[in-house]
Design a protein around this motif. Structure first.
Motif, PDB file in Angstrom:
ATOM      1  N   ALA A 182       0.832  -1.202   0.000  1.00 49.21           N
ATOM      2  CA  ALA A 182       0.000   0.000   0.000  1.00 49.21           C
ATOM      3  C   ALA A 182       0.865   1.250   0.000  1.00 49.21           C
ATOM      4  O   ALA A 182       0.545   2.253  -0.655  1.00 49.21           O
ATOM      5  CB  ALA A 182      -0.922  -0.009   1.222  1.00 49.21           C
ATOM      6  N   TYR A 183       1.968   1.197   0.719  1.00 49.96           N
ATOM      7  CA  TYR A 183       2.905   2.320   0.734  1.00 49.96           C
ATOM      8  C   TYR A 183       3.549   2.492  -0.642  1.00 49.96           C
ATOM      9  O   TYR A 183       3.815   3.610  -1.079  1.00 49.96           O
ATOM     10  CB  TYR A 183       3.972   2.060   1.805  1.00 49.96           C
ATOM     11  N   THR A 184       3.769   1.385  -1.328  1.00 53.68           N
ATOM     12  CA  THR A 184       4.261   1.443  -2.701  1.00 53.68           C
ATOM     13  C   THR A 184       3.236   2.123  -3.601  1.00 53.68           C
ATOM     14  O   THR A 184       3.589   2.940  -4.469  1.00 53.68           O
ATOM     15  CB  THR A 184       4.541   0.025  -3.233  1.00 53.68           C
ATOM     16  N   PHE A 185       1.964   1.800  -3.412  1.00 49.94           N
ATOM     17  CA  PHE A 185       0.888   2.435  -4.174  1.00 49.94           C
ATOM     18  C   PHE A 185       0.897   3.943  -3.970  1.00 49.94           C
ATOM     19  O   PHE A 185       0.772   4.720  -4.930  1.00 49.94           O
ATOM     20  CB  PHE A 185      -0.446   1.831  -3.747  1.00 49.94           C
ATOM     21  N   TYR A 186       1.075   4.364  -2.722  1.00 47.06           N
ATOM     22  CA  TYR A 186       1.180   5.797  -2.419  1.00 47.06           C
ATOM     23  C   TYR A 186       2.338   6.436  -3.191  1.00 47.06           C
ATOM     24  O   TYR A 186       2.182   7.475  -3.831  1.00 47.06           O
ATOM     25  CB  TYR A 186       1.353   5.977  -0.905  1.00 47.06           C
ATOM     26  N   ASN A 187       3.494   5.803  -3.168  1.00 43.35           N
ATOM     27  CA  ASN A 187       4.663   6.349  -3.859  1.00 43.35           C
ATOM     28  C   ASN A 187       4.508   6.302  -5.375  1.00 43.35           C
ATOM     29  O   ASN A 187       5.012   7.178  -6.087  1.00 43.35           O
ATOM     30  CB  ASN A 187       5.926   5.594  -3.439  1.00 43.35           C
ATOM     31  N   ALA A 198      -7.307  11.924   4.336  1.00 42.61           N
ATOM     32  CA  ALA A 198      -7.474  11.724   5.783  1.00 42.61           C
ATOM     33  C   ALA A 198      -8.890  11.257   6.101  1.00 42.61           C
ATOM     34  O   ALA A 198      -9.103  10.402   6.972  1.00 42.61           O
ATOM     35  CB  ALA A 198      -7.144  13.013   6.529  1.00 42.61           C
ATOM     36  N   LEU A 199      -9.864  11.819   5.385  1.00 42.43           N
ATOM     37  CA  LEU A 199     -11.261  11.417   5.598  1.00 42.43           C
ATOM     38  C   LEU A 199     -11.465   9.953   5.204  1.00 42.43           C
ATOM     39  O   LEU A 199     -12.173   9.208   5.901  1.00 42.43           O
ATOM     40  CB  LEU A 199     -12.180  12.320   4.780  1.00 42.43           C
ATOM     41  N   ALA A 200     -10.849   9.527   4.106  1.00 44.53           N
ATOM     42  CA  ALA A 200     -10.952   8.124   3.688  1.00 44.53           C
ATOM     43  C   ALA A 200     -10.344   7.206   4.731  1.00 44.53           C
ATOM     44  O   ALA A 200     -10.910   6.154   5.063  1.00 44.53           O
ATOM     45  CB  ALA A 200     -10.257   7.937   2.335  1.00 44.53           C
ATOM     46  N   MET A 201      -9.185   7.585   5.267  1.00 46.44           N
ATOM     47  CA  MET A 201      -8.548   6.790   6.319  1.00 46.44           C
ATOM     48  C   MET A 201      -9.436   6.708   7.562  1.00 46.44           C
ATOM     49  O   MET A 201      -9.576   5.647   8.173  1.00 46.44           O
ATOM     50  CB  MET A 201      -7.202   7.405   6.696  1.00 46.44           C
ATOM     51  N   TRP A 247      -6.651   1.989   1.469  1.00 42.79           N
ATOM     52  CA  TRP A 247      -6.101   2.048   0.108  1.00 42.79           C
ATOM     53  C   TRP A 247      -6.406   3.394  -0.544  1.00 42.79           C
ATOM     54  O   TRP A 247      -5.523   4.000  -1.181  1.00 42.79           O
ATOM     55  CB  TRP A 247      -6.677   0.916  -0.746  1.00 42.79           C
ATOM     56  N   LEU A 248      -7.644   3.870  -0.403  1.00 39.68           N
ATOM     57  CA  LEU A 248      -7.998   5.185  -0.942  1.00 39.68           C
ATOM     58  C   LEU A 248      -7.163   6.281  -0.293  1.00 39.68           C
ATOM     59  O   LEU A 248      -6.693   7.201  -0.973  1.00 39.68           O
ATOM     60  CB  LEU A 248      -9.492   5.461  -0.720  1.00 39.68           C
ATOM     61  N   GLY A 249      -6.981   6.168   1.013  1.00 43.41           N
ATOM     62  CA  GLY A 249      -6.197   7.165   1.730  1.00 43.41           C
ATOM     63  C   GLY A 249      -4.761   7.225   1.233  1.00 43.41           C
ATOM     64  O   GLY A 249      -4.225   8.313   0.998  1.00 43.41           O
ATOM     65  N   PHE A 250      -4.145   6.067   1.033  1.00 39.53           N
ATOM     66  CA  PHE A 250      -2.771   6.045   0.533  1.00 39.53           C
ATOM     67  C   PHE A 250      -2.683   6.640  -0.872  1.00 39.53           C
ATOM     68  O   PHE A 250      -1.744   7.374  -1.193  1.00 39.53           O
ATOM     69  CB  PHE A 250      -2.228   4.610   0.526  1.00 39.53           C
ATOM     70  N   GLY A 251      -3.653   6.319  -1.728  1.00 39.41           N
ATOM     71  CA  GLY A 251      -3.638   6.843  -3.091  1.00 39.41           C
ATOM     72  C   GLY A 251      -3.790   8.352  -3.139  1.00 39.41           C
ATOM     73  O   GLY A 251      -3.029   9.048  -3.829  1.00 39.41           O
TER      74      GLY A 251
END
Length: 393
Positions: free
Chosen positions: A247-252, A286-289, A298-302
């Motif tokens: 998930a962190y990879t997805f964020y990056n 932040a709201l998604a998290m 997943w939405l939050g990371f994206g």
């Protein structure tokens, strides 16, 4: 001067391998502290906060010294060297205090290198493409982060989710760190300049857009949270431990995709306008998290990736556009100090709120203030951008 000259490309490659090394460790550290060293959320927030505060204070000193030294590369090499060689010592950590020492030393290295490195990039960049160039540098950062976090995911998947596996990943992070240092030493050329005398700096020497920028970014950072709480919230939302590096990879990956387009749009439509958009993105992430569930994580990371693609890159482009060459590192130092102090307060407060009122409250607060500040910045964008143009002219 070409937008992507030798220095810009080499500094980008250096950042790629540094982030490769860093992101093998960073997405694992909060989980390592929480599950294996039994640290509280407040302790994790304090460790991150002190680390960010140390960065902020050292960036100011490093930037001030760099402007008076008349050179950039020496401090940049020293800072990268300290960070890349200290992080793998997490392999030996037996307590939260030991991780804190390593984390703070790593950030000390970042504090030493950031202002002279950004000034080195700025001095190698024409103003009309500064958004693109800083976006390119951020893209290289995030591409390295994708490689690092994917490596962490692959190693944990192969080795298992044990404490020994975490420690093995920490040790292997030394390899890309050494590669980054070799690139920096051999391929980056210094850009000497006439140093600024101590008497040259005074608050009025920095532009009004600079102070608008520092004000908005500091206020935003007072309520925002960094990656560590995103990772812990993903775990709280039910995401499997081995999936968190992915998930962190997805964020990056999202960060890498959007870093250059955000920079280009900022060059065309105005940096304050795009900065208001990334503020709003953070609020939505932040709201998604806070909503809970793995999908929310997943939405939050994206969405957080889109935010991270512009937050500091746009700020650095504004400073590059509006600050004299001999004061650029000082300006970056002042900026990072202000944002770092706000970040320290935010992380300590977020950890305290989490321990006492649950995981969602800090994210709801962050979302509310981020969206509010996005609207305020959007309303002031014309005045802010007009000031930037006036200062350039």
């Amino acid at each position: 001067m070409s937008a992507l000259n030798k220095n810009i490309v080499a500094l980008g490659a250096n950042s790629f391998f540094t982030d490769f090394s860093t992101e093998m460790i960073l997405p694992l550290l909060p989980i390592f502290l929480d599950r294996f060293l039994h640290a509280t959320k407040g302790e994790i927030g304090f460790i991150e906060g002190v680390a960010e505060l140390g960065v902020a204070l050292l960036i100011a000193l490093s930037g001030f010294y760099s402007d008076r030294l008349g050179k950039r590369k020496g401090l940049t090499v020293f800072g990268y060297g300290l960070s890349n060689l200290i992080k793998p010592f997490a392999f030996f950590a037996q307590s939260a205090a030991m991780i804190a020492t390593i984390r703070i030393a790593d950030r000390v290295g970042k504090g030493i290198r950031s202002a002279p490195r950004d000034a080195l990039i700025s001095h190698s960049t024409p103003k009309e493409v500064s958004g693109f160039v800083f976006g390119f540098h951020k893209m290289m950062d995030s591409a390295g982060a994708v490689a690092g976090s994917l490596s962490a995911f692959g190693l944990l998947y192969y080795l298992g989710e044990s404490e020994a596996s975490f420690r093995t990943v920490f040790a292997l992070s030394l390899i890309p760190g050494v590669i980054s240092l070799i690139i920096l030493v051999l391929f980056v050329t210094d850009t000497p300049f006439a140093p600024a005398p101590i008497s040259r700096f005074r608050p009025s020497a920095l532009s009004s857009p600079f102070y608008w920028l520092v004000g908005f970014q500091s206020l935003f950072s007072l309520f925002a949270m960094n990656y560590s709480f995103m990772i812990l919230k993903a775990s709280d939302n039910g995401m499997a431990l081995a999936m968190i590096p992915l998930a962190y990879t997805f964020y990056n990956l999202i960060l890498s995709i959007f870093a250059i387009p955000i920079g280009k749009m900022a060059d065309k439509y105005g940096k304050a306008t795009l900065l208001s958009a990334v503020y709003a993105a953070f609020g939505l992430g932040a709201l998604a998290m806070a909503s809970g569930g793995v999908l929310g994580a997943w939405l939050g990371f994206g969405i957080y990736g889109f935010f991270a693609g512009g937050f500091n890159a746009l700020a650095k482009a504004v400073i590059s556009d509006t600050t004299p060459t001999e004061l650029k590192a000082t300006a970056y130092g002042v900026y990072y100090t202000a944002v770092g102090v706000s970040t320290f307060i935010s992380l300590v407060l977020s950890g305290w709120l989490w321990d006492r009122y649950g995981a969602s409250l800090p994210f709801f607060i962050a979302s509310l203030f981020a969206i509010t500040l996005a609207l305020l910045l959007f309303l002031f964008r014309k005045k802010f951008e007009l000031r930037i143009k006036n200062d350039i002219l």
